[in-house]
Scaffold this active site. Structure first.
Site, PDB file in Angstrom:
ATOM      1  N   ALA A 134     -14.542 -12.028  35.839  1.00  0.00           N
ATOM      2  CA  ALA A 134     -13.283 -12.126  35.103  1.00  0.00           C
ATOM      3  C   ALA A 134     -13.555 -12.343  33.624  1.00  0.00           C
ATOM      4  O   ALA A 134     -13.800 -13.469  33.184  1.00  0.00           O
ATOM      5  CB  ALA A 134     -12.433 -13.260  35.679  1.00  0.00           C
ATOM      6  N   THR A 168     -10.944  -6.685  39.013  1.00  0.00           N
ATOM      7  CA  THR A 168     -11.291  -5.895  40.197  1.00  0.00           C
ATOM      8  C   THR A 168     -11.702  -6.824  41.341  1.00  0.00           C
ATOM      9  O   THR A 168     -12.433  -7.796  41.106  1.00  0.00           O
ATOM     10  CB  THR A 168     -12.451  -4.933  39.847  1.00  0.00           C
ATOM     11  OG1 THR A 168     -11.987  -4.050  38.837  1.00  0.00           O
ATOM     12  CG2 THR A 168     -12.925  -4.137  41.052  1.00  0.00           C
ATOM     13  N   GLU A 254     -23.823  -2.396  33.967  1.00  0.00           N
ATOM     14  CA  GLU A 254     -22.422  -2.159  34.332  1.00  0.00           C
ATOM     15  C   GLU A 254     -21.988  -0.769  33.851  1.00  0.00           C
ATOM     16  O   GLU A 254     -21.320  -0.025  34.564  1.00  0.00           O
ATOM     17  CB  GLU A 254     -21.534  -3.236  33.698  1.00  0.00           C
ATOM     18  CG  GLU A 254     -20.062  -2.951  33.915  1.00  0.00           C
ATOM     19  CD  GLU A 254     -19.131  -4.088  33.535  1.00  0.00           C
ATOM     20  OE1 GLU A 254     -19.632  -5.141  33.103  1.00  0.00           O
ATOM     21  OE2 GLU A 254     -17.912  -3.908  33.670  1.00  0.00           O
ATOM     22  N   GLN A 348      -6.507  22.161  38.610  1.00  0.00           N
ATOM     23  CA  GLN A 348      -5.835  23.390  38.173  1.00  0.00           C
ATOM     24  C   GLN A 348      -6.176  24.554  39.095  1.00  0.00           C
ATOM     25  O   GLN A 348      -5.304  25.344  39.454  1.00  0.00           O
ATOM     26  CB  GLN A 348      -6.267  23.705  36.723  1.00  0.00           C
ATOM     27  CG  GLN A 348      -5.526  24.863  36.089  1.00  0.00           C
ATOM     28  CD  GLN A 348      -4.064  24.530  35.759  1.00  0.00           C
ATOM     29  OE1 GLN A 348      -3.667  23.366  35.751  1.00  0.00           O
ATOM     30  NE2 GLN A 348      -3.261  25.551  35.532  1.00  0.00           N
ATOM     31  N   LEU A 349      -7.425  24.643  39.514  1.00  0.00           N
ATOM     32  CA  LEU A 349      -7.838  25.745  40.392  1.00  0.00           C
ATOM     33  C   LEU A 349      -7.253  25.613  41.797  1.00  0.00           C
ATOM     34  O   LEU A 349      -7.277  26.563  42.575  1.00  0.00           O
ATOM     35  CB  LEU A 349      -9.370  25.830  40.445  1.00  0.00           C
ATOM     36  CG  LEU A 349     -10.025  26.344  39.141  1.00  0.00           C
ATOM     37  CD1 LEU A 349     -11.541  26.185  39.209  1.00  0.00           C
ATOM     38  CD2 LEU A 349      -9.651  27.804  38.861  1.00  0.00           C
ATOM     39  N   GLY A 351      -4.089  24.980  42.122  1.00  0.00           N
ATOM     40  CA  GLY A 351      -2.672  25.312  41.973  1.00  0.00           C
ATOM     41  C   GLY A 351      -1.796  24.139  42.404  1.00  0.00           C
ATOM     42  O   GLY A 351      -2.187  22.976  42.249  1.00  0.00           O
TER      43      GLY A 351
HETATM   44  C1  LIG Z   1      -8.389  -0.804  37.095  1.00  0.00           C
HETATM   45  C2  LIG Z   1      -9.027  -1.759  36.115  1.00  0.00           C
HETATM   46  C3  LIG Z   1     -10.035  -2.602  36.565  1.00  0.00           C
HETATM   47  C4  LIG Z   1     -10.615  -3.522  35.674  1.00  0.00           C
HETATM   48  N1  LIG Z   1     -11.547  -4.410  36.150  1.00  0.00           N
HETATM   49  C5  LIG Z   1     -11.949  -5.440  35.356  1.00  0.00           C
HETATM   50  C6  LIG Z   1     -12.771  -6.492  35.861  1.00  0.00           C
HETATM   51  O1  LIG Z   1     -13.186  -6.480  37.025  1.00  0.00           O
HETATM   52  N2  LIG Z   1     -13.089  -7.519  35.050  1.00  0.00           N
HETATM   53  C7  LIG Z   1     -12.657  -7.554  33.756  1.00  0.00           C
HETATM   54  O2  LIG Z   1     -12.978  -8.527  33.076  1.00  0.00           O
HETATM   55  N3  LIG Z   1     -11.890  -6.576  33.222  1.00  0.00           N
HETATM   56  C8  LIG Z   1     -11.520  -5.526  33.990  1.00  0.00           C
HETATM   57  N4  LIG Z   1     -10.717  -4.529  33.483  1.00  0.00           N
HETATM   58  C9  LIG Z   1     -10.293  -4.618  32.091  1.00  0.00           C
HETATM   59  C10 LIG Z   1     -10.902  -3.559  31.186  1.00  0.00           C
HETATM   60  O3  LIG Z   1     -12.278  -3.816  30.998  1.00  0.00           O
HETATM   61  C11 LIG Z   1     -10.096  -3.556  29.875  1.00  0.00           C
HETATM   62  O4  LIG Z   1      -8.830  -2.995  30.197  1.00  0.00           O
HETATM   63  C12 LIG Z   1     -10.766  -2.783  28.773  1.00  0.00           C
HETATM   64  O5  LIG Z   1     -11.937  -3.436  28.344  1.00  0.00           O
HETATM   65  C13 LIG Z   1      -9.847  -2.567  27.565  1.00  0.00           C
HETATM   66  O6  LIG Z   1      -9.232  -3.755  27.175  1.00  0.00           O
HETATM   67  P1  LIG Z   1      -7.622  -3.771  26.962  1.00  0.00           P
HETATM   68  O7  LIG Z   1      -7.011  -3.226  28.187  1.00  0.00           O
HETATM   69  O8  LIG Z   1      -7.222  -5.124  26.517  1.00  0.00           O
HETATM   70  O9  LIG Z   1      -7.369  -2.720  25.813  1.00  0.00           O
HETATM   71  P2  LIG Z   1      -7.374  -3.018  24.209  1.00  0.00           P
HETATM   72  O10 LIG Z   1      -8.589  -3.773  23.850  1.00  0.00           O
HETATM   73  O11 LIG Z   1      -6.043  -3.591  23.849  1.00  0.00           O
HETATM   74  O12 LIG Z   1      -7.469  -1.536  23.656  1.00  0.00           O
HETATM   75  C14 LIG Z   1      -6.342  -0.666  23.476  1.00  0.00           C
HETATM   76  C15 LIG Z   1      -6.840   0.627  22.799  1.00  0.00           C
HETATM   77  O13 LIG Z   1      -7.410   0.308  21.521  1.00  0.00           O
HETATM   78  C16 LIG Z   1      -8.718   0.801  21.433  1.00  0.00           C
HETATM   79  N5  LIG Z   1      -9.549  -0.092  20.625  1.00  0.00           N
HETATM   80  C17 LIG Z   1      -9.687  -1.437  20.744  1.00  0.00           C
HETATM   81  N6  LIG Z   1     -10.561  -1.891  19.823  1.00  0.00           N
HETATM   82  C18 LIG Z   1     -10.975  -0.822  19.130  1.00  0.00           C
HETATM   83  C19 LIG Z   1     -11.890  -0.635  18.043  1.00  0.00           C
HETATM   84  N7  LIG Z   1     -12.552  -1.659  17.511  1.00  0.00           N
HETATM   85  N8  LIG Z   1     -12.061   0.609  17.546  1.00  0.00           N
HETATM   86  C20 LIG Z   1     -11.402   1.664  18.081  1.00  0.00           C
HETATM   87  N9  LIG Z   1     -10.536   1.555  19.104  1.00  0.00           N
HETATM   88  C21 LIG Z   1     -10.334   0.337  19.628  1.00  0.00           C
HETATM   89  C22 LIG Z   1      -9.216   0.873  22.862  1.00  0.00           C
HETATM   90  O14 LIG Z   1     -10.283   1.779  23.009  1.00  0.00           O
HETATM   91  C23 LIG Z   1      -7.947   1.306  23.601  1.00  0.00           C
HETATM   92  O15 LIG Z   1      -7.826   2.702  23.503  1.00  0.00           O
HETATM   93  C24 LIG Z   1     -10.185  -3.560  34.323  1.00  0.00           C
HETATM   94  C25 LIG Z   1      -9.188  -2.676  33.881  1.00  0.00           C
HETATM   95  C26 LIG Z   1      -8.611  -1.789  34.766  1.00  0.00           C
HETATM   96  C27 LIG Z   1      -7.506  -0.884  34.247  1.00  0.00           C
END
Ligand SMILES: Cc1cc2nc3c(=O)[nH]c(=O)nc-3n(C[C@H](O)[C@H](O)[C@H](O)COP(=O)(O)OP(=O)(O)OC[C@H]3O[C@@H](n4cnc5c(N)ncnc54)[C@H](O)[C@@H]3O)c2cc1C
Length: 389
Positions: A134, A168, A254, A348-349, A351
């Site tokens: 986490a 997760t 990871e 897409q392939l 359909g």
């Molecule tokens: C299905 C799923 C499973 C997951 N499992 C885990 C888990 O087991 N443990 C855990 O700890 N987390 C987990 N996560 C969390 C995941 O690692 C984060 O969602 C991810 O790191 C992005 O953080 P955020 O969602 O807060 O996006 P944000 O940090 O808010 O980012 C939003 C957008 O801004 C962009 N961005 C942010 N900073 C920058 C920068 N400096 N330069 C350019 N672009 C930037 C990002 O690329 C993204 O497009 C999971 C997420 C999902 C959806």
């Protein structure tokens, strides 16, 4: 179905020979016989059941790379790769044992005390303990330094307050590594990893099993800590403040394992689609007889081959201890982008049938999307690669 493991016609790398190949076959059989027939039910329940975890443990599919003295199978990342590839080739990618095996368990092996290793690793290997990590919080995703979850020392316990999201295995896990701040004044240097055995603590609460667009068979949760009491002996590392360094050291594996799932699913998408276009007919001939189909699939097979060769090289380097964080970031970003592109073109392939949930390519399309987001977004990967220029 054409065998996804053979669709590219490449020779096996040295690391995938012998007992790694046998483990792949065994994992493939297990996933086909035990998980695939129940996968619709798991998607409906939005989690795989505990019994399947225990069965995977009994079959030797948990902690394959942990030493035998701690209940593991004494393998390397090649063994973990074989299991994740089997999951991808069978198409049961919501079964979250990859994270348990090659992310959670290594933290205990590398930073746990002898006592912690003896206490936890054997139970992680049987599935009695299901692992999660986490890091992410509602206000801190990409920027992990912004973590607010606070662990305050109080005698021989930590009092933990805060919340996590998107975790997760978050509904099933009873063994969670939590990224906390033990000294908020010190920023990254005040970050510590603390293990919570959820069956044994008060003040731990699970939130919703989050409603996702894909990876439906995997539970992804919110977690809440309200004055949660954890023994100080659950700290990972010999002193507080090591958490950020530990995370940075483990993130390459990871990221590589996200690449494992990606390349395996690229191969499955190609195998499914080549079979489909040979059978489906339009204008009096098979879809594969249209030059556009051949050209598209020729491009995808070429890119998949480039991806597989790159992936195999990354694994060989990782086993030798030489996979640097920049290359691991390239693997995560490029292979997950490739996965997104290949499943989209393959859908897409198909359909209209490709848009129907009863066709596996539809599920693969939904499942692929998150690979570009978790484990550090692909933008963050490019940021890390950019720093090496
Ligand atoms: C299905 C799923 C499973 C997951 N499992 C885990 C888990 O087991 N443990 C855990 O700890 N987390 C987990 N996560 C969390 C995941 O690692 C984060 O969602 C991810 O790191 C992005 O953080 P955020 O969602 O807060 O996006 P944000 O940090 O808010 O980012 C939003 C957008 O801004 C962009 N961005 C942010 N900073 C920058 C920068 N400096 N330069 C350019 N672009 C930037 C990002 O690329 C993204 O497009 C999971 C997420 C999902 C959806």
């Amino acid at each position: 179905m054409t065998n996804p493991a053979e669709i590219l016609g490449l020779p096996k790398p040295a690391w995938a020979a012998d007992e790694v190949g046998m483990l792949y076959d065994m994992a493939h059989r297990f996933m086909s016989e035990e998980i695939a027939p129940r996968y619709d039910e798991f998607e409906k329940n939005e989690m795989v059941d505990r019994e399947s975890w225990l069965k995977a443990g009994a079959a030797g599919l948990l902690c394959a790379s942990m030493p035998e003295e701690y209940g593991g199978s004494g393998g390397t990342f090649a063994h973990e790769s074989a299991i994740i590839e089997a999951i991808g080739h069978v198409g049961v990618d919501g079964f979250g044992i990859g994270l348990h095996n090659s992310i959670v368990a290594p933290y205990i092996l590398h930073y746990g005390s002898e006592e912690q290793k003896k206490k936890w690793l054997p139970k992680l290997a049987t599935g009695e303990l299901i692992g999660a990590i986490a890091m992410t919080e509602p206000g801190a995703g990409s920027d992990l330094q912004g973590v607010k979850t606070r662990a305050e020392k109080d005698g021989n316990q930590y009092k933990v307050n805060g919340s996590k999201t998107f975790i997760t295995n978050g509904q099933l896990a009873n063994f969670i590594i939590i990224v906390t701040k033990t000294d908020p004044e010190k920023g990254a240097k005040g970050t510590s990893l603390i293990v919570v055995e959820t069956d044994e603590v008060e003040g731990f609460e699970r939130g919703r099993n989050l409603d996702k667009i894909g990876l439906k068979a995997n539970d992804t949760s919110e977690l809440f800590f309200n004055d949660m009491r954890v023994p100080t002996s659950n700290l990972l590392g010999h002193e507080e403040g090591q958490g950020f360094v530990q995370l940075m050291q483990q993130l390459p594996q990871e990221r590589l394992q996200i690449g494992t799932g990606a390349i395996a699913m690229v191969e499955r998408a190609l195998a499914l689609t080549i079979d489909y276009v040979k059978e489906r007919k339009a204008f009096g001939k098979a879809i594969i007889d249209f030059q556009n189909t051949q050209f598209k699939l020729a491009e995808l097979k070429t890119e998949a081959t480039i991806g597989r060769v790159f992936y195999n090289d990354c694994v060989a380097r990782h086993i030798d201890g030489g996979l640097d964080p920049v290359t691991a970031s390239m693997a995560k970003y490029w292979l997950s982008d490739l996965q997104g592109k290949v499943v989209d073109e393959c859908l897409q392939l198909h359909g209209g049938y490709g848009y129907m949930n009863e066709y596996p390519i539809a599920r693969m399309f939904r499942d692929a999307r998150v690979q570009r987001i978790y484990g550090g977004t692909n933008e963050i990967m490019k940021l890390l690669i950019g720093r090496s220029l």
